[in-house]
Write a protein that holds these residues in place. Sequence first.
Motif, PDB file in Angstrom:
ATOM      1  N   GLU A  20       0.834  -1.205   0.000  1.00  0.00           N
ATOM      2  CA  GLU A  20       0.000   0.000   0.000  1.00  0.00           C
ATOM      3  C   GLU A  20       0.872   1.260   0.000  1.00  0.00           C
ATOM      4  O   GLU A  20       0.633   2.207  -0.752  1.00  0.00           O
ATOM      5  CB  GLU A  20      -0.901  -0.015   1.238  1.00  0.00           C
ATOM      6  CG  GLU A  20      -1.929   1.104   1.275  1.00  0.00           C
ATOM      7  CD  GLU A  20      -2.797   1.031   2.518  1.00  0.00           C
ATOM      8  OE1 GLU A  20      -3.175   2.103   3.016  1.00  0.00           O
ATOM      9  OE2 GLU A  20      -3.089  -0.079   2.993  1.00  0.00           O
ATOM     10  N   LYS A  72       1.464   4.014  -3.162  1.00  0.00           N
ATOM     11  CA  LYS A  72       1.272   5.445  -2.880  1.00  0.00           C
ATOM     12  C   LYS A  72       2.494   6.245  -3.327  1.00  0.00           C
ATOM     13  O   LYS A  72       2.377   7.301  -3.955  1.00  0.00           O
ATOM     14  CB  LYS A  72       1.024   5.626  -1.384  1.00  0.00           C
ATOM     15  CG  LYS A  72       0.744   7.062  -0.963  1.00  0.00           C
ATOM     16  CD  LYS A  72       0.479   7.120   0.545  1.00  0.00           C
ATOM     17  CE  LYS A  72       0.259   8.568   0.987  1.00  0.00           C
ATOM     18  NZ  LYS A  72       0.041   8.646   2.466  1.00  0.00           N
ATOM     19  N   LYS A  99       2.775   8.882  -6.675  1.00  0.00           N
ATOM     20  CA  LYS A  99       3.160  10.269  -6.431  1.00  0.00           C
ATOM     21  C   LYS A  99       4.278  10.733  -7.366  1.00  0.00           C
ATOM     22  O   LYS A  99       4.307  11.874  -7.802  1.00  0.00           O
ATOM     23  CB  LYS A  99       3.591  10.430  -4.970  1.00  0.00           C
ATOM     24  CG  LYS A  99       3.943  11.856  -4.576  1.00  0.00           C
ATOM     25  CD  LYS A  99       4.280  11.927  -3.089  1.00  0.00           C
ATOM     26  CE  LYS A  99       4.676  13.360  -2.697  1.00  0.00           C
ATOM     27  NZ  LYS A  99       5.026  13.442  -1.255  1.00  0.00           N
TER      28      LYS A  99
END
Length: 422
Positions: free
Chosen positions: A337, A341, A345
């Motif tokens: 997770e 992320k 980004k």
Amino acid sequence: MGKSVQRVIMLADCQSFYASVEKTANPQYANKPLVVVGDPERRSGIILAACPLAKKFGVTTAETLREAMAKCPELIVIKPRMQQYIDVSMQISEIYRAYSDLVEPYSIDEQFIDVTGSEKLFGSPLTIAQAIQEQVRNDTGIYTRLGISYSKVTAKMACDLWAKKNDSGMFVLPKEDLPEKLWTQPVNKLFMVGSRMTAHFTAMGLATVGDLAQTPLAVLKQMMRKKFNKNCDIDAELYWRLANGIDDSPVSPYTHEAPPKSVGHQMTLPRDYRKLEELKVVLLELTELVCQRCRSMGFMGFVVSVGCQGADFDRPTGFYRQMKMAEPTNVTNQVYEAAVKLFRKHWEGVPVRKVAVGLSQLSSEEEYQLSLFDERDRFRVLEKTTDALKQKYGNTVIMRAVSVSPAGQAKDRAGKIGGHYK
């Protein structure tokens, strides 16, 4: 105080190691040019090793099979068998350990041997080197070359610059011979000096190893600061010490057994991946490998890192970023997770050919702060059960469904070591 005994250190190198293992296993190829090639069906096949006969045709490692075949159409092409190479390397290590308990692997085909305390048992350094060379050849069919000196770095250079090029496969480089032997060499022959640094040293007027060695350290630091417009004192001292043959580091059998500072895996992909959904599959597979390894060692990580790279190395694209998670973990889903992320980004949508995932700031999984909604123990029990099954039956015994998709690489890589065939 008594006079300290000068060390006697050897660097033993196996000639064309992968190719030599294959020639020993296939005597019918004894007098034929042979190469070991990374999977020819993927990315055109890179030469991992070439036997001396192939090298006479100009074949070199790291070139493509296509380039090699143009030079030598009658090449025997062998796919790598990494497990076999590891087994032979360990067999050779055992031979070295018969002559000294101080044996340190440098790579799969190179090892340092400290024989300082072995002379009373086995004779002079050259006698020991000859015995090692003969026993390795008799037992495995592999030809070893041995550089003999007073330190690890000078033993390495004795092997690379002389032992590999003479008929005996051995060379002794005493400290007193540095000015005559090593210092007269072009600066690009110095260990750890590549083509780019050679150009810099040449521009600075340091054409030979001796030029570098005889430049006062303080002056070299100033020269490098001026050349690179930044503080290069550590690099300057490193190169100066190498040129002067100064290396007190011990030959340690435990060099590679210290707890790691980080655990990471990277994967070169068979084609450009352009969609996030595809890349997420690879991120998950890499995260699973990283967490599986952490769990096997009893570590959790606080910092997750993600990197990627495009296929064009002349115009590099990609990034390498890291972030601290809320709490240390080795649970695959939690790390995944965070990895996704981080990737979302920083990825700019450019095609990706290489992906990496890592965990750092490692701590024992037995010592951690409990939180109210902590589910790590529940996940860890489940994952350690699947880890045990994979350890017993192989990594493909349980796979995530996405790994069977076209983007998945886990099934293919399960049959390989380091990206090459077992």
